[in-house]
Design a protein around this motif. Structure first.
Motif, mmCIF file in Angstrom:
data_model
loop_
_atom_site.group_PDB
_atom_site.id
_atom_site.type_symbol
_atom_site.label_atom_id
_atom_site.label_comp_id
_atom_site.label_asym_id
_atom_site.label_seq_id
_atom_site.Cartn_x
_atom_site.Cartn_y
_atom_site.Cartn_z
ATOM 1 N N ALA A 1 0.871 -1.185 0.000
ATOM 2 C CA ALA A 1 0.000 0.000 0.000
ATOM 3 C C ALA A 1 0.901 1.226 0.000
ATOM 4 O O ALA A 1 1.845 1.316 0.795
ATOM 5 N N VAL A 2 0.618 2.159 -0.895
ATOM 6 C CA VAL A 2 1.430 3.374 -1.026
ATOM 7 C C VAL A 2 0.546 4.581 -0.676
ATOM 8 O O VAL A 2 -0.415 4.870 -1.383
ATOM 9 N N LYS A 3 0.877 5.242 0.419
ATOM 10 C CA LYS A 3 0.116 6.418 0.843
ATOM 11 C C LYS A 3 0.833 7.673 0.361
ATOM 12 O O LYS A 3 2.017 7.881 0.656
ATOM 13 N N VAL A 4 0.108 8.500 -0.384
ATOM 14 C CA VAL A 4 0.665 9.712 -0.981
ATOM 15 C C VAL A 4 0.022 10.928 -0.322
ATOM 16 O O VAL A 4 -1.194 11.080 -0.342
ATOM 17 N N GLN A 5 0.855 11.785 0.255
ATOM 18 C CA GLN A 5 0.346 12.970 0.948
ATOM 19 C C GLN A 5 0.017 14.077 -0.054
ATOM 20 O O GLN A 5 0.740 14.301 -1.016
ATOM 21 N N TYR A 6 -1.100 14.745 0.185
ATOM 22 C CA TYR A 6 -1.478 15.861 -0.671
ATOM 23 C C TYR A 6 -0.412 16.955 -0.578
ATOM 24 O O TYR A 6 0.149 17.189 0.490
ATOM 25 N N PRO A 7 -0.105 17.616 -1.678
ATOM 26 C CA PRO A 7 0.989 18.601 -1.683
ATOM 27 C C PRO A 7 0.700 19.790 -0.780
ATOM 28 O O PRO A 7 -0.414 20.308 -0.733
ATOM 29 N N GLY A 8 1.734 20.196 -0.024
ATOM 30 C CA GLY A 8 1.622 21.408 0.771
ATOM 31 C C GLY A 8 0.835 21.288 2.054
ATOM 32 O O GLY A 8 0.609 22.295 2.735
ATOM 33 N N VAL A 9 0.403 20.071 2.436
ATOM 34 C CA VAL A 9 -0.427 19.919 3.635
ATOM 35 C C VAL A 9 0.299 20.438 4.873
ATOM 36 O O VAL A 9 -0.251 21.235 5.643
ATOM 37 N N ARG A 10 1.534 19.998 5.072
ATOM 38 C CA ARG A 10 2.268 20.399 6.283
ATOM 39 C C ARG A 10 2.481 21.911 6.323
ATOM 40 O O ARG A 10 2.404 22.533 7.388
ATOM 41 N N ASP A 11 2.728 22.504 5.153
ATOM 42 C CA ASP A 11 2.987 23.937 5.098
ATOM 43 C C ASP A 11 1.752 24.769 5.421
ATOM 44 O O ASP A 11 1.865 25.951 5.754
ATOM 45 N N THR A 12 0.573 24.175 5.295
ATOM 46 C CA THR A 12 -0.665 24.935 5.507
ATOM 47 C C THR A 12 -1.219 24.789 6.913
ATOM 48 O O THR A 12 -2.235 25.401 7.246
ATOM 49 N N ILE A 13 -0.577 23.988 7.755
ATOM 50 C CA ILE A 13 -1.169 23.654 9.053
ATOM 51 C C ILE A 13 -1.419 24.893 9.915
ATOM 52 O O ILE A 13 -2.528 25.102 10.411
ATOM 53 N N SER A 14 -0.402 25.723 10.108
ATOM 54 C CA SER A 14 -0.561 26.863 11.019
ATOM 55 C C SER A 14 -1.641 27.823 10.548
ATOM 56 O O SER A 14 -2.502 28.247 11.336
ATOM 57 N N SER A 15 -1.611 28.174 9.259
ATOM 58 C CA SER A 15 -2.607 29.128 8.759
ATOM 59 C C SER A 15 -3.994 28.502 8.747
ATOM 60 O O SER A 15 -4.995 29.155 9.087
ATOM 61 N N ASP A 16 -4.084 27.219 8.382
ATOM 62 C CA ASP A 16 -5.384 26.535 8.371
ATOM 63 C C ASP A 16 -5.977 26.450 9.765
ATOM 64 O O ASP A 16 -7.184 26.653 9.959
ATOM 65 N N ILE A 17 -5.131 26.153 10.751
ATOM 66 C CA ILE A 17 -5.608 26.042 12.127
ATOM 67 C C ILE A 17 -6.221 27.365 12.582
ATOM 68 O O ILE A 17 -7.304 27.407 13.185
ATOM 69 N N ALA A 18 -5.538 28.458 12.288
ATOM 70 C CA ALA A 18 -6.037 29.760 12.706
ATOM 71 C C ALA A 18 -7.360 30.092 12.018
ATOM 72 O O ALA A 18 -8.310 30.571 12.654
ATOM 73 N N LEU A 19 -7.438 29.832 10.719
ATOM 74 C CA LEU A 19 -8.642 30.170 9.972
ATOM 75 C C LEU A 19 -9.813 29.262 10.342
ATOM 76 O O LEU A 19 -10.937 29.723 10.548
#
Length: 437
Positions: free
Chosen positions: A146-164
């Protein structure tokens, strides 16, 4: 197929659109009430309509936004019921990203396109969730993986997404400051979940702990993995819904229910990491009768003082020791003032203690029937009808302890299992005895 909006501008625009929808929906409802045109069932439909709109926009965002939705969807008790019901879809109904994007991510992370790395690679995702999607592949030696592929930029968006996202959810609760603690806990957990190397190491640790019995776990393949691509051995089996569609016997349902119950309590006995995402998508029933546990992104180690207090809730409720229960409620921030002098706290205390008695019921005898519809209705009635609507209460670690424990109950109730519980009660007692020596 969908693309992932990874820039702050794209995501900020979607969050802003969502916030406007939430604000306008509730403002319209408020105005109707002022003019006397509101109806008694309007607020229920308001929550449901708003939840559907928020979910629709958050689905486009995936990542942090959907993870917050997941974390607050398992009957936490402080979001409106209709909102929580819709948000449970975040665990299942997420559209996959397009095939060419998957190929480019694998090329960037592993150095070659999937057709070069694997004997075969299924471009259709077998599962798509909030942070990534899973594809089935076969190694060149014939091993299925099984190959799990992370959506691009997810980690980079965490702080701003959390706030919004937090600013939107605060409109639905009465204590925004308390919600901040929960959101910070989700943020820290998310940072761990987006590190697939860390998840691979968790896979290895759980494999060492549980792979020799009736639980089967995948094995991590680090040579085909990176921080954003995770490859592991493939486990064949059925998820809960698929299993139930096959009209299994009561014996089969009891068998797999017992395996899940024992897996949960054996983790407590180890006083180690706990698999903290007990929803049906993370478990498989294998053809040879084993329980497959397949996702290790959300693995938690609770602080010892919280874990011991949480475990103490069981024997104190079984003994109906109200003095000890009240002291635990204070330490766990369940009640904030003396119930004997504060009517609001009294209502909440009475609710919690009776809910606790109901929650402890499976541990009272030697076996328990989770298929009992009266018990199912009792538990769901408590989790949906807290007297302090939309007010966060309790230690922040309840987010994941509840996700595990209540998720276990819901799983077993849907499965309809009769489970032997006497051993698990002794496990909790032994852990507490050893801890307080």
């Amino acid at each position: 197929m969908s693309d992932f909006p990874s820039s702050k501008f794209q995501r900020g625009r979607i969050f802003a659109k969502t916030g406007i929808k939430v604000g306008s929906n509730y403002a319209s409802h408020y105005l109707k009430n002022l003019t006397g045109n509101g109806k008694q069932n309007d607020r229920t439909e308001l929550h449901r309509k708003t939840a559907r709109e928020v979910f629709g926009e958050f689905t486009k965002l995936r990542g942090t936004a959907l993870k917050i939705a997941q974390s607050f969807s398992v009957d936490q008790g402080f979001l409106p019921e209709e909102f929580s019901d819709v948000m449970t879809q975040a665990q299942y109904k997420v559209p996959p990203i397009n095939r060419s994007l998957v190929r480019s991510i694998i090329k960037r992370e592993l150095g070659s396109y999937p057709e070069k790395l694997f004997q075969s690679f299924d471009s259709e995702a077998v599962a798509a969730a909030s942070i990534g999607q899973v594809h089935k592949a076969i190694l060149k030696d014939g091993t299925p993986v099984a190959v799990k592929v992370q959506y691009p930029g997810v980690r980079d968006t965490i702080s701003s997404d959390i706030a919004l996202a937090g600013s939107i959810f605060k409109r639905l609760v009465s204590d925004g400051a308390k919600l901040d603690e929960y959101i910070q806990e989700v943020k820290e957990t998310l940072l761990n979940e987006t590190d697939y190397i860390a998840e691979g190491e968790s896979i290895n640790r759980f494999h060492k702990r549980f792979s020799n019995g009736n639980v089967i776990t995948p094995e991590w393949l680090p040579e085909f993995s990176s921080e954003r691509v995770l490859t592991m051995s493939f486990i064949e089996g059925q998820h809960l819904n698929e299993f139930l569609q096959g009209n299994p016997s009561q014996e089969e349902k009891d068998h797999f229910g017992q395996l899940l119950w024992d897996f949960f309590h054996n983790q407590i006995r180890d006083l180690d990491e706990i698999h903290a995402d007990t929803h049906p998508g993370n478990f498989l029933f294998t053809p040879d009768g084993k329980l497959g546990v397949i996702d290790y992104g959300c693995v938690k180690s609770f602080p010892n003082d919280f874990l011991m207090d949480y475990l103490c809730l069981l024997p104190t409720h079984l003994a109906q020791d109200e003095e000890a229960i009240r002291e635990l409620y204070y330490r766990l921030d369940v009640i904030l003032d003396d119930p004997e002098t504060n009517p609001k706290e009294k209502r909440f205390y009475d609710f919690c203690i009776h809910y606790g008695y109901a929650f402890a019921m499976p541990y009272r005898g030697d076996t328990f029937d989770f298929g009992d519809t009266e018990y199912r209705d009792l538990i769901r009635g408590y989790t949906k009808n807290a007297p302090l609507a939309n007010e966060p209460r309790g230690n922040k670690h309840f987010i994941y302890s509840t996700r595990v424990h209540l998720g276990l109950y819901h799983f077993l109730m849907k499965l309809g299992s009769v489970v032997q519980t006497n051993t698990s009660r002794r496990i909790v007692e032994e852990v507490l005895t050893e801890s307080y020596r």
